[in-house]
Scaffold this motif. Structure first.
Motif, PDB file in Angstrom:
ATOM      1  N   ASN A 249      -9.616  -0.084  -1.759  1.00  0.00           N
ATOM      2  CA  ASN A 249      -8.165  -0.146  -1.766  1.00  0.00           C
ATOM      3  C   ASN A 249      -7.608   1.047  -0.992  1.00  0.00           C
ATOM      4  O   ASN A 249      -7.879   2.201  -1.351  1.00  0.00           O
TER       5      ASN A 249
ATOM      6  N   LYS B 135      -9.183   0.625   5.547  1.00  0.00           N
ATOM      7  CA  LYS B 135      -8.737  -0.712   5.963  1.00  0.00           C
ATOM      8  C   LYS B 135      -9.052  -1.012   7.425  1.00  0.00           C
ATOM      9  O   LYS B 135      -9.799  -1.951   7.725  1.00  0.00           O
TER      10      LYS B 135
ATOM     11  N   ALA C  29      -4.672   2.490  -0.790  1.00  0.00           N
ATOM     12  CA  ALA C  29      -3.814   3.419  -1.533  1.00  0.00           C
ATOM     13  C   ALA C  29      -4.647   4.362  -2.394  1.00  0.00           C
ATOM     14  O   ALA C  29      -4.378   5.567  -2.463  1.00  0.00           O
TER      15      ALA C  29
ATOM     16  N   THR D 226       0.828  -1.209   0.000  1.00  0.00           N
ATOM     17  CA  THR D 226       0.000   0.000   0.000  1.00  0.00           C
ATOM     18  C   THR D 226       0.861   1.258   0.000  1.00  0.00           C
ATOM     19  O   THR D 226       0.609   2.199  -0.759  1.00  0.00           O
TER      20      THR D 226
ATOM     21  N   GLU E 279      -6.118  -6.050  -7.195  1.00  0.00           N
ATOM     22  CA  GLU E 279      -5.963  -6.252  -5.752  1.00  0.00           C
ATOM     23  C   GLU E 279      -6.985  -7.288  -5.270  1.00  0.00           C
ATOM     24  O   GLU E 279      -8.194  -7.090  -5.422  1.00  0.00           O
TER      25      GLU E 279
ATOM     26  N   VAL F 178      -5.072   4.080   5.103  1.00  0.00           N
ATOM     27  CA  VAL F 178      -4.952   2.878   5.949  1.00  0.00           C
ATOM     28  C   VAL F 178      -6.035   2.872   7.024  1.00  0.00           C
ATOM     29  O   VAL F 178      -6.629   1.820   7.317  1.00  0.00           O
TER      30      VAL F 178
END
Length: 320
Positions: free
Chosen positions: A113, A101, A115, A72, A255, A97
Motif C-alpha cells: 500500500n 506503486k 500510503a 492514497t 485495500e 507512490v
C-alpha cells in the motif's frame, strides 16, 4: 473484488475509489475540528505531490493518472500528526507512490500500500516528526474550523493514548471513542471511523471480512496475554481503539489490490495482522506496530492465495 476503471479527462475514473473518498469525509471533517485547518493545507500539498509523481510515470505509459492516488494522498495525510512539516510529507508521499506503486507498473500491480509505505519511510527516516511532534486537540464549537493548528503537546507531562498505555496509564474510554486525544489526524475518532467503515461495507467498496479479521486477531491475542498476566497489556478494546490500528483495519487492510482474493486467505491474512500488531506494539521497540504488520503480511498475499487454490484443487482430486 474487481475495481472498475473508466477513462475521463485527466483522471482514470474508478468508482470504488470515489466511494472511499466519500467515506473519508466525516473522518476528514472530524480531523479538521480536532486539529485545525492546517490539515487542509497539508492535504493540498500532499495531493499535488502525489498526482505529480504518478503523472510522470503514467505519461510514459501513455496512461491517465488514477483516482486511486487521491485516496492514497488523503489516507497518507490523515495518518500524519497535524504538525508534520510540509517537506517531510512531500518526501513521504513521493516515496510511497514511487517505490510502492510505480516501480511495480502502476495501479493494480503494486504489492504494498503506497500510503503505508510512505508513512513508514518517514517514520523510520524522520522519527521525531511522527513520534514526538504531537498536538493538543480543540474542544467545543467551532473547534479547529476557525483555527490553523492546535498547540503543541507537552510530551514531558502528556502523551498519546497508546504511549500512555505502554506506561500503564489509560484515558477515559469515552474520550478515546470520540477522539478527544492526541495522535495522527485520522486515527483518533472511533465513532467517525465506524461511520466511514459502515459506508464502505454498505456500498460494497470494502470487504467486511478484511475489517473483522485483524480485529479478531488483535482482540483474541491481547485477551490471551491479558489473562496470562503479561505486564503492560491494556484492556483489549482500549488497545484496539488507540493508535492507528482501527484506522488501518478499515482503510488499509481492506485495500483491494494488496489484500488476498480468496476468502480463507483473507481471514488468515487479517488475523495474523492483528496478532503481529500486538507483538510489535507490546514487545517491540515501536509503540505502533500496525503499519509494519500490514507490510509484513502484504509480502505473503500472492503465496497465500496460491496456497488456498492448491488446497482446493487437491481436495477436489481426493473427492473425485
Amino acid at each position: 473484488m474487481v475495481v472498475q476503471n473508466k477513462s475521463s479527462g485527466f483522471f482514470q475514473r474508478q468508482p470504488i475509489m470515489r466511494k472511499v473518498l466519500i467515506s473519508l469525509i466525516p473522518v476528514g471533517l472530524g480531523a479538521v475540528y480536532l486539529f485545525g485547518l492546517r490539515l487542509l493545507a497539508l492535504l493540498a500539498v500532499v495531493t499535488a505531490a502525489g498526482i505529480a509523481t504518478e503523472y510522470i510515470f503514467a505519461k510514459k505509459r501513455n496512461a491517465k493518472v488514477t483516482e486511486a492516488v487521491l485516496v492514497t494522498s488523503v489516507l497518507f495525510t490523515l495518518s500524519l500528526p497535524v504538525a508534520t512539516p510540509f517537506w517531510v510529507a512531500v518526501v513521504g508521499i513521493v516515496f510511497g507512490v514511487l517505490f510502492a506503486k510505480e516501480v511495480f507498473g502502476g495501479f493494480g500491480r503494486n504489492v504494498f500500500n503506497p500510503a503505508i509505505v510512505g508513512r513508514t519511510f518517514i517514520f523510520i527516516s524522520f522519527p521525531e516528526f511522527l513520534t514526538a511532534s504531537w498536538s493538543q486537540v480543540f474542544t467545543g464549537f467551532p473547534g479547529g474550523f476557525v483555527r490553523y493548528m492546535a498547540s503543541p503537546l507537552d510530551t514531558l507531562t502528556q502523551a498519546t493514548p497508546l504511549a500512555l498505555a505502554r506506561a500503564g496509564e489509560t484515558l477515559p474510554f469515552s474520550q478515546v471513542i470520540w477522539g478527544y486525544t492526541s495522535g495522527s489526524m485520522g486515527e483518533t475518532s472511533v465513532v467517525l471511523l465506524l461511520l466511514g467503515g459502515t459506508f464502505l461495507v454498505l456500498k460494497k467498496a470494502a470487504d467486511w471480512k478484511l475489517m473483522a479479521a485483524p480485529m479478531i486477531g488483535f482482540m483474541g491475542f491481547t485477551s490471551i496475554l491479558k489473562l496470562a498476566g503479561v505486564a503492560g497489556i491494556p484492556h483489549p478494546l482500549y488497545g484496539m481503539f488507540t493508535g492507528a490500528f482501527f484506522f488501518l483495519c478499515i482503510y488499509f487492510v481492506t485495500e483491494p489490490t494488496t489484500a488476498p482474493k480468496t476468502v480463507p486467505a483473507k481471514w488468515v491474512y487479517g488475523i495474523l495482522i492483528g496478532m503481529i500488531t500486538v507483538l510489535i506494539r507490546y514487545f517491540g521497540i515501536f509503540v505502533e506496530g500496525a503499519s509494519f504488520a500490514i507490510l509484513i503480511m502484504n509480502t505473503f498475499v500472492p503465496i497465500m492465495d496460491e496456497g488456498v487454490k492448491y488446497l482446493k484443487k487437491q481436495r477436489k482430486q481426493v473427492t473425485s
